[in-house]
Design a protein around this motif. Structure first.
Motif, PDB file in Angstrom:
ATOM      1  N   GLY A 532       0.808  -1.221   0.000  1.00 32.88           N
ATOM      2  CA  GLY A 532       0.000   0.000   0.000  1.00 32.88           C
ATOM      3  C   GLY A 532       0.836   1.263   0.000  1.00 32.88           C
ATOM      4  O   GLY A 532       0.527   2.228  -0.717  1.00 32.88           O
ATOM      5  N   ASN A 533       1.893   1.285   0.776  1.00 30.95           N
ATOM      6  CA  ASN A 533       2.745   2.480   0.830  1.00 30.95           C
ATOM      7  C   ASN A 533       3.434   2.726  -0.504  1.00 30.95           C
ATOM      8  O   ASN A 533       3.582   3.871  -0.944  1.00 30.95           O
ATOM      9  N   ALA A 534       3.858   1.650  -1.161  1.00 34.94           N
ATOM     10  CA  ALA A 534       4.495   1.819  -2.466  1.00 34.94           C
ATOM     11  C   ALA A 534       3.500   2.357  -3.492  1.00 34.94           C
ATOM     12  O   ALA A 534       3.833   3.230  -4.306  1.00 34.94           O
ATOM     13  N   ALA A 535       2.270   1.842  -3.453  1.00 36.35           N
ATOM     14  CA  ALA A 535       1.246   2.314  -4.388  1.00 36.35           C
ATOM     15  C   ALA A 535       0.911   3.779  -4.133  1.00 36.35           C
ATOM     16  O   ALA A 535       0.794   4.587  -5.072  1.00 36.35           O
ATOM     17  N   ARG A 536       0.779   4.145  -2.869  1.00 37.01           N
ATOM     18  CA  ARG A 536       0.469   5.540  -2.544  1.00 37.01           C
ATOM     19  C   ARG A 536       1.624   6.464  -2.897  1.00 37.01           C
ATOM     20  O   ARG A 536       1.413   7.602  -3.333  1.00 37.01           O
ATOM     21  N   ALA A 537       2.851   5.997  -2.722  1.00 39.65           N
ATOM     22  CA  ALA A 537       4.008   6.817  -3.076  1.00 39.65           C
ATOM     23  C   ALA A 537       4.017   7.092  -4.581  1.00 39.65           C
ATOM     24  O   ALA A 537       4.279   8.227  -5.018  1.00 39.65           O
ATOM     25  N   GLN A 538       3.712   6.073  -5.383  1.00 35.79           N
ATOM     26  CA  GLN A 538       3.642   6.291  -6.821  1.00 35.79           C
ATOM     27  C   GLN A 538       2.514   7.255  -7.182  1.00 35.79           C
ATOM     28  O   GLN A 538       2.669   8.110  -8.061  1.00 35.79           O
ATOM     29  N   LYS A 585      -7.214 -10.949 -14.992  1.00 32.02           N
ATOM     30  CA  LYS A 585      -7.869  -9.709 -14.566  1.00 32.02           C
ATOM     31  C   LYS A 585      -6.833  -8.606 -14.377  1.00 32.02           C
ATOM     32  O   LYS A 585      -5.772  -8.821 -13.785  1.00 32.02           O
ATOM     33  N   TYR A 586      -7.168  -7.397 -14.861  1.00 32.98           N
ATOM     34  CA  TYR A 586      -6.275  -6.245 -14.733  1.00 32.98           C
ATOM     35  C   TYR A 586      -7.069  -5.037 -14.244  1.00 32.98           C
ATOM     36  O   TYR A 586      -8.167  -4.760 -14.726  1.00 32.98           O
ATOM     37  N   ALA A 587      -6.487  -4.317 -13.279  1.00 32.42           N
ATOM     38  CA  ALA A 587      -7.083  -3.067 -12.825  1.00 32.42           C
ATOM     39  C   ALA A 587      -6.913  -2.020 -13.913  1.00 32.42           C
ATOM     40  O   ALA A 587      -5.838  -1.880 -14.504  1.00 32.42           O
ATOM     41  N   ALA A 588      -7.997  -1.287 -14.195  1.00 25.60           N
ATOM     42  CA  ALA A 588      -7.973  -0.311 -15.285  1.00 25.60           C
ATOM     43  C   ALA A 588      -8.624   0.987 -14.845  1.00 25.60           C
ATOM     44  O   ALA A 588      -9.405   1.012 -13.876  1.00 25.60           O
ATOM     45  N   GLN A 589      -8.310   2.042 -15.545  1.00 23.04           N
ATOM     46  CA  GLN A 589      -8.930   3.337 -15.278  1.00 23.04           C
ATOM     47  C   GLN A 589      -9.166   4.058 -16.598  1.00 23.04           C
ATOM     48  O   GLN A 589      -8.476   3.810 -17.595  1.00 23.04           O
ATOM     49  N   GLY A 590     -10.154   4.931 -16.580  1.00 24.58           N
ATOM     50  CA  GLY A 590     -10.405   5.801 -17.717  1.00 24.58           C
ATOM     51  C   GLY A 590     -10.137   7.231 -17.313  1.00 24.58           C
ATOM     52  O   GLY A 590     -10.599   7.674 -16.254  1.00 24.58           O
ATOM     53  N   VAL A 591      -9.356   7.964 -18.105  1.00 23.62           N
ATOM     54  CA  VAL A 591      -8.997   9.352 -17.784  1.00 23.62           C
ATOM     55  C   VAL A 591      -9.316  10.237 -18.974  1.00 23.62           C
ATOM     56  O   VAL A 591      -9.288   9.792 -20.128  1.00 23.62           O
ATOM     57  N   THR A 613      -6.711   7.865 -27.054  1.00 19.79           N
ATOM     58  CA  THR A 613      -8.061   8.099 -27.563  1.00 19.79           C
ATOM     59  C   THR A 613      -8.919   6.896 -27.186  1.00 19.79           C
ATOM     60  O   THR A 613      -8.475   5.997 -26.479  1.00 19.79           O
ATOM     61  N   GLU A 614     -10.146   6.860 -27.692  1.00 18.40           N
ATOM     62  CA  GLU A 614     -11.023   5.731 -27.404  1.00 18.40           C
ATOM     63  C   GLU A 614     -10.579   4.456 -28.127  1.00 18.40           C
ATOM     64  O   GLU A 614     -11.089   3.376 -27.815  1.00 18.40           O
ATOM     65  N   ASP A 615      -9.637   4.572 -29.034  1.00 19.17           N
ATOM     66  CA  ASP A 615      -9.146   3.394 -29.761  1.00 19.17           C
ATOM     67  C   ASP A 615      -7.755   2.968 -29.304  1.00 19.17           C
ATOM     68  O   ASP A 615      -7.157   2.064 -29.911  1.00 19.17           O
ATOM     69  N   THR A 616      -7.237   3.610 -28.266  1.00 21.17           N
ATOM     70  CA  THR A 616      -5.884   3.293 -27.815  1.00 21.17           C
ATOM     71  C   THR A 616      -5.872   3.052 -26.309  1.00 21.17           C
ATOM     72  O   THR A 616      -6.860   3.298 -25.614  1.00 21.17           O
ATOM     73  N   VAL A 617      -4.732   2.581 -25.819  1.00 18.00           N
ATOM     74  CA  VAL A 617      -4.587   2.283 -24.407  1.00 18.00           C
ATOM     75  C   VAL A 617      -3.138   2.482 -24.001  1.00 18.00           C
ATOM     76  O   VAL A 617      -2.222   2.287 -24.806  1.00 18.00           O
ATOM     77  N   ALA A 618      -2.934   2.901 -22.753  1.00 14.46           N
ATOM     78  CA  ALA A 618      -1.601   2.952 -22.154  1.00 14.46           C
ATOM     79  C   ALA A 618      -1.514   1.821 -21.134  1.00 14.46           C
ATOM     80  O   ALA A 618      -2.486   1.533 -20.431  1.00 14.46           O
ATOM     81  N   VAL A 619      -0.359   1.179 -21.049  1.00 14.04           N
ATOM     82  CA  VAL A 619      -0.214   0.014 -20.179  1.00 14.04           C
ATOM     83  C   VAL A 619       0.978   0.203 -19.258  1.00 14.04           C
ATOM     84  O   VAL A 619       1.924   0.930 -19.559  1.00 14.04           O
ATOM     85  N   ALA A 651       1.392   3.889 -25.139  1.00 12.08           N
ATOM     86  CA  ALA A 651       2.361   4.307 -24.127  1.00 12.08           C
ATOM     87  C   ALA A 651       2.544   3.196 -23.105  1.00 12.08           C
ATOM     88  O   ALA A 651       1.628   2.399 -22.859  1.00 12.08           O
ATOM     89  N   VAL A 652       3.726   3.163 -22.527  1.00  8.20           N
ATOM     90  CA  VAL A 652       4.047   2.255 -21.427  1.00  8.20           C
ATOM     91  C   VAL A 652       4.556   3.113 -20.273  1.00  8.20           C
ATOM     92  O   VAL A 652       5.404   3.981 -20.479  1.00  8.20           O
ATOM     93  N   TYR A 653       4.005   2.889 -19.064  1.00 11.30           N
ATOM     94  CA  TYR A 653       4.392   3.724 -17.929  1.00 11.30           C
ATOM     95  C   TYR A 653       4.862   2.868 -16.761  1.00 11.30           C
ATOM     96  O   TYR A 653       4.542   1.677 -16.649  1.00 11.30           O
ATOM     97  N   ALA A 654       5.639   3.485 -15.859  1.00 10.12           N
ATOM     98  CA  ALA A 654       6.294   2.759 -14.773  1.00 10.12           C
ATOM     99  C   ALA A 654       5.435   2.640 -13.522  1.00 10.12           C
ATOM    100  O   ALA A 654       5.555   1.681 -12.771  1.00 10.12           O
ATOM    101  N   LYS A 655       4.574   3.619 -13.274  1.00  8.96           N
ATOM    102  CA  LYS A 655       3.842   3.670 -12.012  1.00  8.96           C
ATOM    103  C   LYS A 655       2.527   2.896 -12.084  1.00  8.96           C
ATOM    104  O   LYS A 655       1.451   3.417 -11.795  1.00  8.96           O
ATOM    105  N   GLY A 656       2.602   1.635 -12.454  1.00 10.55           N
ATOM    106  CA  GLY A 656       1.397   0.812 -12.550  1.00 10.55           C
ATOM    107  C   GLY A 656       0.818   0.450 -11.195  1.00 10.55           C
ATOM    108  O   GLY A 656      -0.383   0.240 -11.060  1.00 10.55           O
ATOM    109  N   LEU A 657       1.666   0.389 -10.175  1.00  8.61           N
ATOM    110  CA  LEU A 657       1.182   0.041  -8.848  1.00  8.61           C
ATOM    111  C   LEU A 657       0.262   1.133  -8.299  1.00  8.61           C
ATOM    112  O   LEU A 657      -0.698   0.859  -7.580  1.00  8.61           O
ATOM    113  N   GLY A 658       0.555   2.365  -8.644  1.00  9.90           N
ATOM    114  CA  GLY A 658      -0.244   3.478  -8.135  1.00  9.90           C
ATOM    115  C   GLY A 658      -1.453   3.807  -8.982  1.00  9.90           C
ATOM    116  O   GLY A 658      -2.419   4.396  -8.485  1.00  9.90           O
ATOM    117  N   PHE A 659      -1.424   3.447 -10.288  1.00  8.10           N
ATOM    118  CA  PHE A 659      -2.496   3.891 -11.180  1.00  8.10           C
ATOM    119  C   PHE A 659      -3.159   2.765 -11.967  1.00  8.10           C
ATOM    120  O   PHE A 659      -3.978   3.021 -12.845  1.00  8.10           O
TER     121      PHE A 659
END
Length: 850
Positions: A532-538, A585-591, A613-619, A651-659
Motif C-alpha cells: 500500500g505504501n508503495a502504491a500511494r508513493a507512486q 484480470k487487470y485493474a484499469a482506469q479511464g482518464v 483516444t477511445e481506440d488506444t490504451v496505455a499500459v 504508451a508504457v508507464y512505470a507507475k502501474g502500482l499506483g495507477f
C-alpha cells in the motif's frame, strides 16, 4: 490389547495429554471455521428478492469464456474455462419479441437496474441496503404495489419503497434528490410502494419508463427479462422452453443469453454476491491451507514434547521386551484417542466460530450479506479427519527415535539428552531451509498480489519448520553466544545456562512456536503496508494536479467536471474498473485525455500519452512485460461489461502500482461500467479551493481536497481493506499464540521433580523462578532473532517482487509491540506453571514415585 493399554495410559495421564488435546482442539476449530467459509463460497445460497414473482429470468452471460483445444498423440482434449466480468452485461431490448412467442409465456417484463442513491437527510438511507433505480413497468417482478399515491408518469415523478419513506419521513408530494448515473436531480414523490414479501438487502426507486431509460444510459438494452408463465404452466417446463427458444441467441457484444430459475435467479440479481463466491473460496482456501500447515507444525511439536516427557516410561517398556511396533502402535492409538476427543470438540466449536467470522466479513464489506452462510456436515467431518490424521502422523514422527533404538540405549537416553540430533533430522532441517530459500527467491520475482500472497505465508511456515528441526543446534549455538553474559549475572542465570545447554531439545520445542508467532505476525502486519505504501508513493509522485475533487457518495458527476473546465484550467475525470485480457484480470482506469500531462504523470517510459483516444490504451510496465506489449501493439481484451475491444498500445508507464495496469480514455470506460461517475477529478488551476467549492455548491457531497488530504483518505481506505486480511489471518495468529502458551506450560509443568531437587540442593524458590525467567528471556531472544530474520527475508523478497525495491514497510512501534506481546506470553506461560510447581514441598516431590 494395545488399544486397552492406550486407554489406560490416557486415563492415567490426563494432565500429560492435556496440552496435545488443546492443540488439536484449536486446530480442528480453525479448520472447521475455514471449511464453512469455503463451503459458503462453493454452495452458499443467494436468494432472489427483486425477481421473486418471476419464475424465469433471462439475463446476459456474466462470464468471459476461453476454450482451448490440444492435440496430443492422436487424442484431442478440449478445456473450457470461464471467469466473471466486473460490471453488468446487458441484453438487447428487442429480445422480448422472441420471448413472447414461447409457448406458456403470459408476459415478458423488461428490467432496468441502475445506480440511484437518494440524497436524504443523514440516517435516512440505510447503508446496508444499496439503492437501485428501476422503471415502474417492472414493479411486477417483485411485485411492488402502491400503498398510497400514484405511479410515476412524468420525467420528474418518483415512487419510493415503504422502508425509505418511513426512514426519511416522506409522503406523496414531497421532494427527494437522487444521485444516479447523471447529475443529481430532485424528483417529486408521487407514490409509496410495498413489496409482497420482505426485501432486506436493497432499496428500490421507481421512475417513469422514459426517465429510467435515460438514467440507465444503455439505449435499446435491458438488464434482464422477467418471464411470467401462463396459468397452468410449470416453471421448470417454461425454463426449458425459453432455453430452447433462445439457444445460441447472442447479446450485443457476443455473450450468450442465460436462463435462470429458482435459486439461480439470485446471482443474476446480486452480482456482487456471485463475484464474492470466488473471493470467499480463495480466502477460505488460503486460510484453511495456512491453518493446516501451522496446525501440523504446532501439533508435531506438541507431541514431540509429550513423547520426550515420557521418555523414561517408554524406555522401560522397551527394556521389558516391548517391540518397536508395539511402542509405535501404543503411541498411535493414544494419539487417535486424544485426536478423536479433541477433533470432535474442536469441530463443534468451529461451527459458531465460522458463523462469527462470516458475520465479521459481512460487517467489513468483504462479503455481501446476500451470500448466505452455509453449514453442512462436511467441514466438521473434514476437520475431524484432518485432526485424527495429524495426531497419528505427529505420534509416528515423534516416536521414531524411541521405537528404533535398543532398550539399553533407551534407558541411557532417558537420563541424559542426546548431545546431537539425529542425522535424519538435521538433513530434513537443511532441506526445508533450502526449500524456504527457494520460495523466498521465487517470491522476489512474483509481481502480482494473487500469486505472491500464498507464497509469502508458505515461505514463513517452511522456514519455521526448518527452525523446528534444527532447533537443538540453534539453541546450543545461542548458548555459546549468551553463555558468557549469563555466567556473570548470578546463580539463576548460571542455572538457566546449564539447562539450555543440557536440554536443548526441550528448549527447541519452545523456540519453534515463538519463532512462528513472531515471524507470521510481522509478515501479516507488514505485507499490506509494504504494498500500500508503495502504491500511494507512486500516486503521490504521479498526481500533478493542484486539487482533487472527491465525493462522499457514489462519485463525481460529469456535469460537475464540466463546470470546472475553463480555457486555462485542466480537469481530468478518473473512473475505475476491471478488465480481462484472456481470463486474466487487470485493474484499469479511464482518464480524460485533454491536457492529461498537466494533471497526471505515470512516468511514461515508451510512447506518448498524447495519442490516448477511445481506440488506444496505455499500459504499465508489468502488463507490457506479461503480455509482451510495446507501443503499436494491438491488445485484445474484454471490458468490464463483457464488450470485446482491441485498442492499440500508445504508451508504457512505470507507475502501474499506483495507477493500475491499463489506462483508457474516460468516455470509453464510462460507457461500460455500472457507475460512470468519476471516482475522483484532478484539477490543474490557479483558482483557490474556496472558488472551486463555490462552483460546485449545487452538487451535494462533493469536496475539493488538496492532494495530501486525498492521499490521507486513500490511506484510510487501504487500512480498512487491510483489516479484512488481518481478521482472516488473525485466527491463525491466535492459534499460534495459544500454542506458545500451551508448549511453554507443558515444558515447565513436567519439571516438578527437577525443581524439587534444586530446592533440596540449596536453591531458593526465588532463584528457581529467576532461572525460569532467564530461560524464557533467552528463548525469547533466540525466537525474536529467528522470527524477525524470517519475516525480514520474506518481506524484502515480497517488496522486491511487487514494488521493484527492497523496502519493506516495517513500523518500529508495531514491531516492538509484537515482540513485547510474545515476551509477555512467554513470561506468563513460564511463571504461572512454575509457581504452581513450587507450591508442593520438595521432600514430598523427591520421595514420590516417578
Amino acid at each position: 490389547m494395545m488399544l486397552r493399554y492406550a486407554l489406560r495410559t490416557v486415563r492415567a495421564r490426563k494432565g500429560g495429554f492435556l496440552g496435545a488435546f488443546f492443540a488439536l482442539m484449536c486446530a480442528a476449530a480453525l479448520i472447521t471455521a475455514c471449511g464453512t467459509l469455503l463451503e459458503t463460497g462453493l454452495r452458499g445460497t443467494i436468494a432472489t428478492e427483486r425477481y421473486a414473482a418471476a419464475p424465469v429470468v433471462v439475463s446476459a452471460d456474466q462470464n468471459v469464456h476461453q476454450t482451448t483445444v490440444k492435440h496430443k498423440k492422436g487424442k484431442t482434449k478440449v478445456k473450457h474455462k470461464a471467469k466473471p466480468i466486473a460490471e453488468r452485461a446487458w441484453l438487447p431490448g428487442d429480445l422480448a419479441t422472441e420471448l413472447r412467442k414461447v409457448p406458456g409465456v403470459r408476459e415478458v417484463v423488461p428490467e432496468l437496474t441502475f445506480l440511484a442513491e437518494p440524497l436524504a437527510p443523514g440516517g435516512a438511507v440505510d447503508k446496508d441496503r444499496p439503492a437501485y433505480g428501476h422503471a415502474w413497468d417492472s414493479a411486477a417482478l417483485t411485485p411492488y404495489t402502491l400503498t398510497t399515491g400514484t405511479a410515476p408518469k412524468a420525467d420528474g415523478d418518483l415512487v419510493i419503497d415503504r422502508r425509505l419513506a418511513e426512514r426519511a419521513h416522506l409522503e406523496p408530494g414531497d421532494r427527494l434528490t437522487v444521485q444516479s448515473t447523471q447529475s443529481p436531480r430532485t424528483y417529486r414523490v408521487t407514490g409509496i410502494a410495498a413489496p409482497a414479501h420482505e426485501v432486506r438487502h436493497q432499496t428500490a426507486l421507481f421512475f417513469s419508463t422514459a426517465e429510467a431509460r435515460r438514467l440507465a444510459a444503455h439505449p435499446g438494452q435491458v438488464t434482464a427479462f422477467g418471464v411470467l408463465p401462463a396459468k397452468g404452466t410449470d416453471a421448470a417446463v417454461l425454463k426449458r422452453s425459453v432455453s430452447t427458444a433462445l439457444h445460441g441467441t447472442k447479446a450485443p457484444h457476443g455473450t450468450t443469453a442465460q436462463v435462470s430459475a429458482g435459486d439461480g435467479r439470485g446471482p443474476v440479481e446480486f452480482l456482487d454476491a456471485a463475484a464474492a463466491r470466488t473471493k470467499l473460496v480463495s480466502m477460505g482456501g488460503a486460510m484453511g491451507g495456512t491453518s493446516l500447515l501451522v496446525a501440523v507444525l504446532v501439533v508435531v511439536g506438541t507431541f514431540a514434547l509429550s513423547v520426550q516427557q515420557r521418555h523414561r516410561e517408554l524406555a522401560l517398556l522397551r527394556a521389558i521386551a516391548a517391540t518397536s511396533g508395539q511402542i509405535r502402535a501404543l503411541l498411535g492409538r493414544e494419539a487417535l484417542i486424544v485426536g478423536a476427543a479433541a477433533g470432535t470438540t474442536g469441530a463443534l466449536a468451529g461451527l459458531p466460530l465460522g458463523s462469527w467470522l462470516h458475520g465479521r466479513f459481512v460487517a467489513m464489506g468483504a462479503v455481501p450479506a446476500t451470500l448466505q452462510h452455509t453449514v453442512s456436515v462436511f467441514p466438521p467431518f473434514a476437520a475431524l479427519a484432518a485432526t485424527l490424521l495429524g495426531a497419528w502422523a505427529a505420534a509416528r514422527i515423534s516416536s521414531r527415535r524411541i521405537a528404533r533404538i535398543r532398550p539399553a540405549e533407551a534407558l541411557a537416553e532417558a537420563r541424559a539428552e542426546r548431545t546431537r540430533p539425529a542425522w535424519g533430522r538435521i538433513l530434513a532441517g537443511v532441506a526445508l531451509l533450502a526449500g524456504g530459500a527457494v520460495l523466498v527467491a521465487v517470491l522476489s520475482v512474483l509481481r502480482t498480489e494473487p500469486a505472491s500472497t500464498p507464497v509469502t505465508f508458505l515461505a514463513v511456515v517452511v522456514l519455521a519448520s526448518s527452525v523446528a528441526l534444527l532447533g537443538p543446534l540453534l539453541v546450543r549455538a545461542a548458548v555459546a553466544v549468551l553463555g558468557g553474559p549469563l555466567a556473570l549475572t548470578g546463580p539463576s542465570s548460571r542455572l538457566a545456562r546449564a539447562n539450555l545447554r543440557g536440554h536443548a531439545a526441550r528448549m527447541a520445542s519452545v523456540v519453534t512456536p515463538l519463532t512462528l508467532l513472531i515471524g507470521m505476525t510481522c509478515t501479516v502486519l507488514f505485507v499490506q503496508p509494504t504494498l500500500g505504501n508503495a502504491a500511494r508513493a507512486q500516486a503521490r509522485e504521479g498526481i500533478r494536479a493542484d486539487w482533487v475533487v472527491a465525493a462522499q457518495g457514489p462519485g463525481v458527476p460529469a456535469e460537475a467536471a464540466r463546470r470546472l473546465r475553463t480555457q486555462h484550467d485542466t480537469v481530468t475525470e478518473v473512473v475505475r474498473t476491471t478488465v480481462r485480457v484472456g481470463l486474466d484480470k487487470y485493474a484499469a482506469q479511464g482518464v480524460t485525455p485533454g491536457g492529461l500531462t498537466r494533471t497526471w504523470d505515470p512516468d511514461v517510459t515508451a510512447g506518448s500519452l498524447k495519442k490516448l483516444t477511445e481506440d488506444t490504451v496505455a499500459v504499465s510496465e508489468l502488463a507490457a512485460d506479461q503480455l509482451h506489449l510495446k507501443p503499436g501493439s494491438p491488445l485484445k481484451l474484454t471490458l468490464g461489461d463483457g464488450t470485446p475491444a482491441t485498442p492499440t498500445v500508445v504508451a508504457v508507464y512505470a507507475k502501474g502500482l499506483g495507477f493500475g495496469d491499463l489506462t483508457f480514455a474516460h468516455d470509453l470506460i464510462a460507457r461500460h461500467v455500472d457507475n460512470p461517475l468519476a471516482a475522483s477529478v484532478l484539477v490543474s488551476t490557479a483558482r483557490t479551493q474556496t472558488q472551486l467549492a463555490t462552483t460546485l455548491r449545487e452538487f451535494p457531497g462533493i469536496h475539493v481536497l488538496a492532494p495530501a488530504a486525498a492521499d490521507s483518505i486513500q490511506a484510510a481506505r487501504q487500512q480498512a481493506n487491510a483489516e479484512v486480511n488481518y481478521l482472516a489471518m488473525g485466527l491463525v495468529l491466535a492459534f499460534t499464540a495459544i500454542a506458545v502458551v500451551n508448549t511453554l506450560a507443558m515444558s515447565v509443568s513436567e519439571r516438578v521433580r527437577e525443581f524439587a531437587l534444586l530446592r533440596l540442593a540449596g536453591a531458593t524458590r526465588r532463584q528457581v523462578l529467576g532461572m525460569l525467567r532467564m530461560e524464557a528471556l533467552s528463548v525469547l531472544l533466540l525466537a525474536t532473532a529467528l522470527g524477525s530474520g524470517i519475516a525480514l527475508a520474506v518481506l524484502t523478497a515480497f517488496s522486491v517482487g511487487m514494488t521493484g525495491e527492497a523496502a519493506p514497510a516495517v513500523t518500529p512501534l508495531v514491531y516492538v509491540a509484537v515482540v513485547a506481546l510474545a515476551g509477555l506470553l512467554a513470561l506468563v506461560a513460564t511463571a504461572l506453571p512454575g509457581r504452581v510447581a513450587l507450591r508442593v514441598s520438595p521432600v514430598t516431590v523427591a520421595t514420590a514415585k516417578e
